[in-house]
Motif scaffolding. Structure first.
Motif, PDB file in Angstrom:
ATOM      1  N   UNK A  70       0.844  -1.206   0.000  1.00 11.11           N
ATOM      2  CA  UNK A  70       0.000   0.000   0.000  1.00 11.11           C
ATOM      3  C   UNK A  70       0.878   1.253   0.000  1.00 11.11           C
ATOM      4  N   UNK A  71       1.939   1.209   0.808  1.00 14.28           N
ATOM      5  CA  UNK A  71       2.829   2.371   0.850  1.00 14.28           C
ATOM      6  C   UNK A  71       3.537   2.572  -0.486  1.00 14.28           C
ATOM      7  N   UNK A  74       1.078   4.033  -2.960  1.00 20.65           N
ATOM      8  CA  UNK A  74       0.841   5.468  -2.753  1.00 20.65           C
ATOM      9  C   UNK A  74       2.002   6.300  -3.294  1.00 20.65           C
ATOM     10  N   UNK A  86      -6.953   7.980   2.091  1.00 25.41           N
ATOM     11  CA  UNK A  86      -7.143   6.777   2.906  1.00 25.41           C
ATOM     12  C   UNK A  86      -8.422   6.918   3.720  1.00 25.41           C
ATOM     13  N   UNK A  87      -9.246   5.894   3.678  1.00 28.51           N
ATOM     14  CA  UNK A  87     -10.500   5.931   4.439  1.00 28.51           C
ATOM     15  C   UNK A  87     -10.607   4.689   5.300  1.00 28.51           C
ATOM     16  N   UNK A  88     -10.768   4.879   6.606  1.00 28.13           N
ATOM     17  CA  UNK A  88     -10.850   3.742   7.524  1.00 28.13           C
ATOM     18  C   UNK A  88     -12.187   3.025   7.399  1.00 28.13           C
ATOM     19  N   UNK A  92     -16.050   7.649   6.161  1.00 32.28           N
ATOM     20  CA  UNK A  92     -14.915   8.490   5.779  1.00 32.28           C
ATOM     21  C   UNK A  92     -14.740   8.505   4.256  1.00 32.28           C
ATOM     22  N   UNK A 242      -8.711  -1.960  -0.025  1.00 32.66           N
ATOM     23  CA  UNK A 242      -7.258  -2.126   0.030  1.00 32.66           C
ATOM     24  C   UNK A 242      -6.805  -3.495  -0.460  1.00 32.66           C
ATOM     25  N   UNK A 288      -8.403   4.783  -1.023  1.00 36.06           N
ATOM     26  CA  UNK A 288      -8.138   3.443  -0.488  1.00 36.06           C
ATOM     27  C   UNK A 288      -9.008   3.231   0.747  1.00 36.06           C
ATOM     28  N   UNK A 290     -10.541   0.763   3.866  1.00 35.11           N
ATOM     29  CA  UNK A 290     -10.388  -0.434   4.705  1.00 35.11           C
ATOM     30  C   UNK A 290     -11.769  -1.041   4.990  1.00 35.11           C
TER      31      UNK A 290
ATOM     32  N   UNK B   3      -5.947   8.440   9.189  1.00 37.29           N
ATOM     33  CA  UNK B   3      -6.535   7.176   8.759  1.00 37.29           C
ATOM     34  C   UNK B   3      -5.490   6.286   8.112  1.00 37.29           C
ATOM     35  N   UNK B   7      -4.892   2.573   9.376  1.00 37.60           N
ATOM     36  CA  UNK B   7      -5.072   1.390   8.524  1.00 37.60           C
ATOM     37  C   UNK B   7      -3.781   0.570   8.480  1.00 37.60           C
TER      38      UNK B   7
END
Ligand code: SF4
Lengths: 461, 208
Positions: A70-71, A74, A86-88, A92, A242, A288, A290, B3, B7
């Protein structure tokens, strides 16, 4: 399409669906037709099983290294000029999308198919804030016009007959009354949706695959609606879970070969669009999400459900899905995979779904990424019972069965009664409404003696 | 905590198995005649192949295609193919392409297993032309057909911001009772023109 807070009762919803026998049969056949097309495609490739094995290995590797990938994704996407968010959770995600749209003064969005935005209930949220969302996939548009959710993740309108589409289009688009020709109806939709594409100020798409190595995203459609939706306006928002990540561009060779063949029996979708960075002078936002995925990741029993590429093959082959319809699952993702993912999110609400399964294992056989679907469904039953979420009727039946099975004498007596009843009771009594096993099927012919009795009487050497 | 951090921390708290990434080096399918396989695959998804002996020949072959006969507005971005009457670079806004009848665009290579053609949009001022046109013609060097998707990705590097797409056949839908209808939102027909002796020239022209 507001989120229902009630508990999903699959058996009751399914009973409603099968009440229309002809329609249930038609639904079953329509899906089986797709399954057969899938088989033909799978059999045309000698390396089919190698592909499935590779896909499963790539996914297991990715899930094991998800944070790193993921990193990396990005970093790479940002370097190409995309903006990564990023959305938890769903709330969000919706807020991020709304903020971007409001910043650009967007009044109307052309959206292509995205199960994630369905999962987050993005449409009603945006509509509440005065933004019109048009689902541009023909099947999704049909269900949107009817005010209902899709019943299948690849074939959203598989439960609707052409007569009903004709009626709907007559009311909403002014097509000829009584028209049922799919070609004519599709043409009418093409005409109307072209206006939508030309008027919209932004396009939202889902993501089929996101490549960590390159920072690109891939979107697959047959209609071309994703590409039309994002190549006319300057703003493209792509929403993804994700778990959509893959490590290398070369991995697409494996996944694109499997996806359309498994989904609809095509060798590849018409358009497999690779977005690396925004269009010149445009903007690309990638969200992204979760929304519960990281907790599934921590569970050894269900982790593999994150491998899913949303091809829908497990639905097309599932004898329960085909005969109960997608809406009976009360969830964005129905069918075998939905019966695993939804309880993971809310076991109380979706406790009946793992029981919507005969454990035949056909889903596991067709799954292109080799998810052990039927095994996970069985595990869910254990977990639901352990959590005390089993319905009282199932609990009572289980207790009664345990009681009888623990007492051999009682068990033998019960067998005798059952065999006698099956042989001698009148049909009227046997097939009454109190016997669900006698609905739509003949009960087996009972032998005169049990296996035990036959064994005892066998000619001794 | 943002976030993103939340995550990533949630993922890192879990410790799933970390198996290695598999090699994709396998004996993937090869066809005795890639061009025949490509044409058959394309036909099976509703497209068609036409052949031309040279770029000059392609002009006449494409010029005779049925969609060209009634076409009023034609965009052609293939260098050396004088078939267009609307210059894409002169169109300020892609919305003005809504009435394009035929678009003729270069494809880089084809894939035999599924009839797909790889099209890069870097040289197109508006990539929308590939989707909004009524009929699409992809012009491609005849020798540039690979067997399968693995070979296809060996030829692709994604190092800059650019859009690319595999197109396999015309736009289609089966969303009404599973009956296949060609021409959903995008092109109603797709023709791939395989041009002999054109290999290499295309990339040279694209570099300009
Ligand atoms: S679980 Fe497997 S078969 Fe079912 S939709 Fe996902 S990838 Fe397809």
């Amino acid at each position: 399409m507001a989120e229902e807070l009630t508990v999903v009762d699959h058996p009751r919803a399914a009973a409603k669906f099968v009440r229309d026998d002809a329609r249930a049969h038609w639904h079953d056949q329509a899906l089986w037709f797709v399954r057969v097309k899938r088989d033909r495609m799978a059999q045309s490739l000698p390396e089919w099983e190698t592909l499935r094995a590779k896909a499963a290995e790539i996914k297991a590797h990715t899930v094991g290294h998800l944070a790193e990938y993921l990193e990396q994704f990005e970093r790479q996407a940002t370097a190409l000029g995309a903006k990564v968010h990023w959305a938890a959770d769903a709330a969000e995600h919706n807020q991020i999308v709304l903020d971007i749209l409001q910043r650009h003064g967007v009044k109307q969005v052309a959206k292509s198919k995205s199960m994630l935005t369905e999962e987050c209930h993005l449409n009603p949220f945006l509509e509440r804030h005065g933004i019109t969302v048009v689902d541009t996939d023909l099947g999704e548009w049909i269900v949107q016009l009817r005010g209902e959710p899709p019943s299948h993740i690849v074939l959203p309108a598989i439960h609707i007959k052409k007569e009903e589409v004709g009626e709907l289009f007559h009311r909403k688009l002014g097509t000829e009354a009584g028209a049922t020709d799919p070609k004519y109806l599709t043409e009418a939709a093409r005409y109307k949706l072209r206006q939508v594409f030309l008027e919209s100020q932004a396009g939202i798409t889902g993501v089929n695959f996101a490549i960590a190595e390159t920072g690109g995203i891939v979107v697959c459609t047959n209609e071309g609606n994703a590409d039309l939706g994002v190549s006319l306006p300057k703003l493209h928002i792509a929403c993804m879970g994700i778990e959509k990540l893959i490590p290398r561009a070369a991995d697409l060779g494996v996944f694109l070969r499997l996806l359309a063949r498994s989904a609809t029996g095509q060798p590849i979708t018409t358009y497999s669009s690779h977005f690396h960075g925004p269009a010149p002078s445009g903007e690309l936002h990638i969200v992204l999400v979760d929304n519960g995925r990281s907790s599934i990741l921590g569970n050894d029993d269900y982790r593999r459900s994150l491998h899913c590429i949303r091809c829908g093959a497990c639905m097309n082959t599932c004898p329960v899905y085909r005969r109960s319809g997608g809406h009976s699952y009360g969830a964005t993702v129905p069918g075998p995979i939905g019966s695993i993912l939804n309880p993971a999110r809310d076991p109380g609400r979706y406790a009946t779904l793992p029981y919507a399964c005969s454990l035949c294992g056909s889903c596991t056989d067709v799954c292109p990424v080799k998810i052990n679907l039927h095994e996970q469904l069985l595990t869910w039953r254990r977990d639901i019972a352990a959590a005390g979420k089993l319905s009282w009727s199932k609990q009572a039946a289980m207790k009664a069965a345990a009681f009888v099975l623990a007492r051999p004498g009682l068990y033998r007596l019960a067998g005798k009664v059952a065999r006698f009843s099956l042989r001698h009771l009148p049909r009227l009594l046997l097939y009454g409404p109190w016997n669900p096993w006698g609905r739509q099927r003949e009960l087996p012919r009972a032998p005169r003696r049990s296996f035990r009795e036959q064994y005892a009487r066998r000619p001794k050497p | 905590m943002s976030s993103k951090e939340k995550i990533l921390a949630a993922i890192r708290r879990q410790s799933p198995a970390r198996p290695p990434l598999p090699s994709l080096d396998e004996a993937w399918i090869q066809y005795p005649d890639v061009q025949a396989q490509f044409a058959a695959a394309l036909a099976s998804v509703g497209g068609q192949v036409v052949e031309a002996a040279s770029l000059a020949d392609a002009a006449s072959v494409i010029g005779q295609l049925p969609p060209m006969e009634q076409a009023a507005k034609i965009v052609c971005t293939v260098p050396g193919l004088p078939l267009g009457n609307c210059v894409l670079d002169d169109v300020p806004d892609p919305h003005l392409l809504a009435d394009v009848d035929v678009a003729i665009v270069a494809g880089r290579f084809g894939v035999a297993e599924n009839g797909a053609v790889w099209v890069e949009a870097g040289h197109l001022r508006h990539r929308a032309v590939c989707f909004i046109c009524q009929h699409l013609v992809l012009v491609m060097p005849r020798g540039e057909i690979v067997h399968n998707m693995h070979q296809a990705y060996q030829r692709l590097t994604f190092t800059r911001a650019e859009y690319g797409v595999f197109i396999s056949g015309p736009s289609k839908t089966a969303d009404i009772e599973q009956s296949l209808v060609i021409g959903a939102h995008g092109a109603r027909s797709l023709t791939v023109a395989l041009v002999a002796g054109w290999e290499g020239q295309l990339s040279a022209a694209a570099q300009e």
